[in-house]
Design an enzyme around this catalytic site. Sequence first.
Site, mmCIF file in Angstrom:
data_model
loop_
_atom_site.group_PDB
_atom_site.id
_atom_site.type_symbol
_atom_site.label_atom_id
_atom_site.label_comp_id
_atom_site.label_asym_id
_atom_site.label_seq_id
_atom_site.Cartn_x
_atom_site.Cartn_y
_atom_site.Cartn_z
ATOM 1 C CG ASP A 8 1.119 0.711 -2.148
ATOM 2 O OD1 ASP A 8 1.688 0.973 -1.368
ATOM 3 O OD2 ASP A 8 -0.128 0.822 -2.502
ATOM 4 C CE LYS A 70 4.157 1.308 4.366
ATOM 5 N NZ LYS A 70 3.234 1.245 3.173
ATOM 6 C CD GLU A 171 2.715 4.513 1.689
ATOM 7 O OE1 GLU A 171 1.438 5.626 2.359
ATOM 8 O OE2 GLU A 171 3.161 3.923 1.529
ATOM 9 C CG ASP A 193 -2.814 5.729 2.246
ATOM 10 O OD1 ASP A 193 -3.981 5.430 2.281
ATOM 11 O OD2 ASP A 193 -1.860 5.811 1.990
#
Length: 397
Positions: A8, A70, A171, A193
Amino acid sequence: MGRTVGIDIGTTTSCIAVLEDSRAIVMHTESGDRTIPSLVSWNEDGEVAVGRDSRREWFSNFDATVFGVKQLLGRKASDPYVQELARQWPYAVVAATNGDAWIDVAGARRSPNEIAAHLLANIKRVAEHYLDDTVVEAVVAVPASFDDVQRQAITDACAIAGLTLRALLDEPTAAALAYGVHRQHDQRIAVLDLGGGTLDVSIVWIEHGASKVLATRSDPSLGGDAFDRAIVGMLADDFMAEHGVDLRRVTGQDPRPVPTPVWLQQQLKACAERAKIQLSSATMANVTMPFIVNVEQGPLHLERELDRGQLEHACKALLDRLESPCLAALVAARCTPSDLDHVLLVGGMARMPAIQERAAAVFGRPVRTGANSDHTGGNPDEIVALGAAVHSGILRG
Ligand code: AMP
């Protein structure tokens, strides 16, 4: 032969897991950390520090430390989202010749792919040290909202880091796998999330081992950072009321050594984050920053107590923003809350009690944050990596 790991790669922190005897476990670093800061920095000699080493230098080498990379992967510098981020970041985001968003840091222009590759190469090193074996392949989890260009950017970063990408996994699907939901029949799951930078809400359908993300809706600027900034705002307002000094506008013109404004802002943000994290398990936290600023009469100190109610009050507008992406994802997936079998919370911010309460209220059912699940061990920021490791096992049959 080399091992396959589940990764992750998070906006704020990253996590690696592996399947051992059919059980996914989180690998820890040499210093025992189960998550790794997603930070890369360059020192004066051009040497690269990654993860914990980079965080150790954070304050002394602040200008040459990159976080949040990211969020730039596969994006153009002209993207309004990138421009909004660039306004908040201490380093310059510049356009590469093809318009891609790059970062101007430590005297060079660097691509997000190159910076992400440093993170992945460090992850590979940590995994190899933990396993005492070579790691050649990875299943990497990415936000379901990532488009083809963003997925390609991660693929390129893996190649630069010397990792063969076995699969990219959404994810929310990874989260469902970590909870063992893939072994159940006809399940509809909401996965919320909330990490450091963004909120992604996905509705996932699971049917006999196969899964499909039915819909994802995001709030790209709702994450832990936004909560930290809200807390800083409240601390600065209260400090202003008490001392008549605006911590957001300290100029450093005092002849005595005072922190530079950027340094001060980062100290404040780190302090706010510590209090936020503390208030997930305690009801009261101490916020202490001695000698925060010099005025004519001498140094001033930030010293106060913060309770959970004050935290939630400061973050109310952000908490209110949780509902809309959840409802939009339900509509896009043609579901109502009563169609859902589970609501899973992942990401570091899922530990905040107010987030759990809001999510439970929006979906009208209890939420799961990792405890009492198949592989999750109770840590919402480890769930996605664990799910990626489970997926590596599925791929191997
Ligand atoms: P992630 O990217 O999923 O690792 O999430 C990182 C975010 O979670 C950061 O903003 C952290 O401050 C936040 N976070 C981590 N632990 C906690 C906690 N116990 N309570 C509240 N927020 C947390």
